[in-house]
Write an enzyme that holds these catalytic residues in place. Structure first.
Site, PDB file in Angstrom:
ATOM      1  CB  CYS A 267      -0.829   0.056   1.479  1.00  0.00           C
ATOM      2  SG  CYS A 267      -1.839   1.198   1.289  1.00  0.00           S
TER       3      CYS A 267
ATOM      4  CB  CYS B 251      -3.204  -0.138   4.935  1.00  0.00           C
ATOM      5  SG  CYS B 251      -2.374   0.577   4.413  1.00  0.00           S
TER       6      CYS B 251
END
Length: 359
Positions: free
Chosen positions: A98, A190
């Site tokens: 991410c 995330c």
């Protein structure tokens, strides 16, 4: 008088990015907050609350703020990888990808398109030239999660919290009376947030139940799906009423072909390995990688540094040999390499072994 440099900071709705924004303003930058909305689902989303917190913080600090949607980039570049790894019965770390794909990829490109001189985040880490370095608060250091970020992605990035410890961040937020001063830190996946992991994963990957067996092949319980378990796991096995020879049960291996979870108790020697094969190795900053490199390394976040030697295996692969055997080094996770305070980068753990055995 020269015009203040324009900085766009990624704001999550948490206390860290809020205080990072204030530190930038204190230092004379022209600061704008940008909230990334990267997960879409029906109904009320936790991101909506985070966006409201960002707006409240920016109003308090006298800053403009905007929201941008990177849901497609997150789905294509991070979440599909996350699912693919679980389908292979590995244990991925989506937060690492991410950072490269969204926070220092799509976000950075978007900010550059808006004419930002610099971008910033609330990560606990630092940058020295083209290198990534640890934060002053070693208990919060996040260089592990940035091990796959490319050198060029860090070229115009500021990390205002590099020299600030978490307790100071909370104190600053309280003194400023920021609305997120007492907000809990996020510990979920995330951008997806905190949720019941099994229920969430089952929405995307149907699980197949099967037997839990000991090393002798005796059935001691039932598992909910191999994807839900990781090497060395003790909690949540559901076999507490079945006595082993000694000690607590732990996950030893996965028999994917027969859909069996293999557990053991007592002696953990089979959980240990000292040799790791790494792929997709990423080096951060200019560095002439030698054939053999003495370093420290960690195979999971918050693990203390372990002395090790990194060997080039050719074709972009590396062999990492720890001085001492490590418990439950898990394929799909990342091994991250350090030279003192510098985070050199890291690679994906493909397989493990003890010295003298094929890795």
């Amino acid at each position: 008088m020269s015009k203040a440099k324009k900085v766009i900071i990624g704001m999550s709705g948490g206390v860290d990015s809020a205080v990072a924004a204030w530190l930038l303003k204190r230092d004379g930058y022209d600061v704008t907050g940008l909230f990334m909305h990267n997960w879409e689902e029906d109904g009320e989303c936790p991101a909506a609350d985070d966006w409201r917190d960002v707006q409240a913080v920016c109003d308090k600090l006298g800053m403009e703020c905007y929201s941008v949607n990177f849901a497609k980039e997150y789905m294509d570049g991070v979440f599909e990888y996350f699912l693919r790894e679980y389908r292979a019965y590995r244990t991925p770390n989506p937060d690492v990808l991410c950072n490269r794909v969204v926070k220092f990829g799509a976000f950075r490109d978007y900010c550059n398109g808006l004419g930002a001189d610099l971008i910033a985040t609330g990560h606990y880490c630092g940058r020295s030239g083209d290198t990534l370095v640890r934060a002053a608060d070693i208990t919060k250091d996040q260089t592990y999660f940035l091990n796959q970020v490319k050198t060029e992605q860090l070229s115009n990035v500021l990390f205002p919290l590099c020299r600030t410890v978490k307790s100071e961040v909370r104190d600053i937020a309280r003194e400023l009376k920021l609305p997120v001063a007492e907000k809990k830190d996020s510990t979920g996946i995330c951008f997806i947030g905190e949720r019941k992991f099994k229920k969430f994963l089952a929405e995307y990957l149907p699980a197949q139940c099967g037997d839990i067996v000991d090393v002798s092949g005796n059935t001691v319980g039932r598992h909910d799906g191999l994807m839900y378990y990781t090497l060395g796991q003790r909690r949540g096995l559901g076999i507490g009423g079945v006595k082993g020879e000694t000690g607590r049960w732990f996950v030893l291996d996965k028999d994917v072909q027969n859909n069996r979870l293999i557990v053991s108790c007592g002696d953990e020697s089979e959980l240990y390995s000292d040799t790791v094969r790494l792929t997709e190795f990423n080096v951060i900053g200019e560095f002439d990688m030698p054939e053999v490199l003495r370093c420290t390394a960690k195979s999971r976040y918050r693990q203390p540094d372990q002395s090790a030697t990194l060997y080039s295996a050719g074709d972009g692969e590396y062999k990492l040999v720890f001085d001492e055997p490590q418990r439950a080094v898990t394929p799909g996770q990342y091994a991250v390499i350090y030279l003192g305070e510098r985070c050199l980068g890291g690679g994906v753990i493909e397989s493990t072994a003890m010295s003298g055995k094929d890795v």
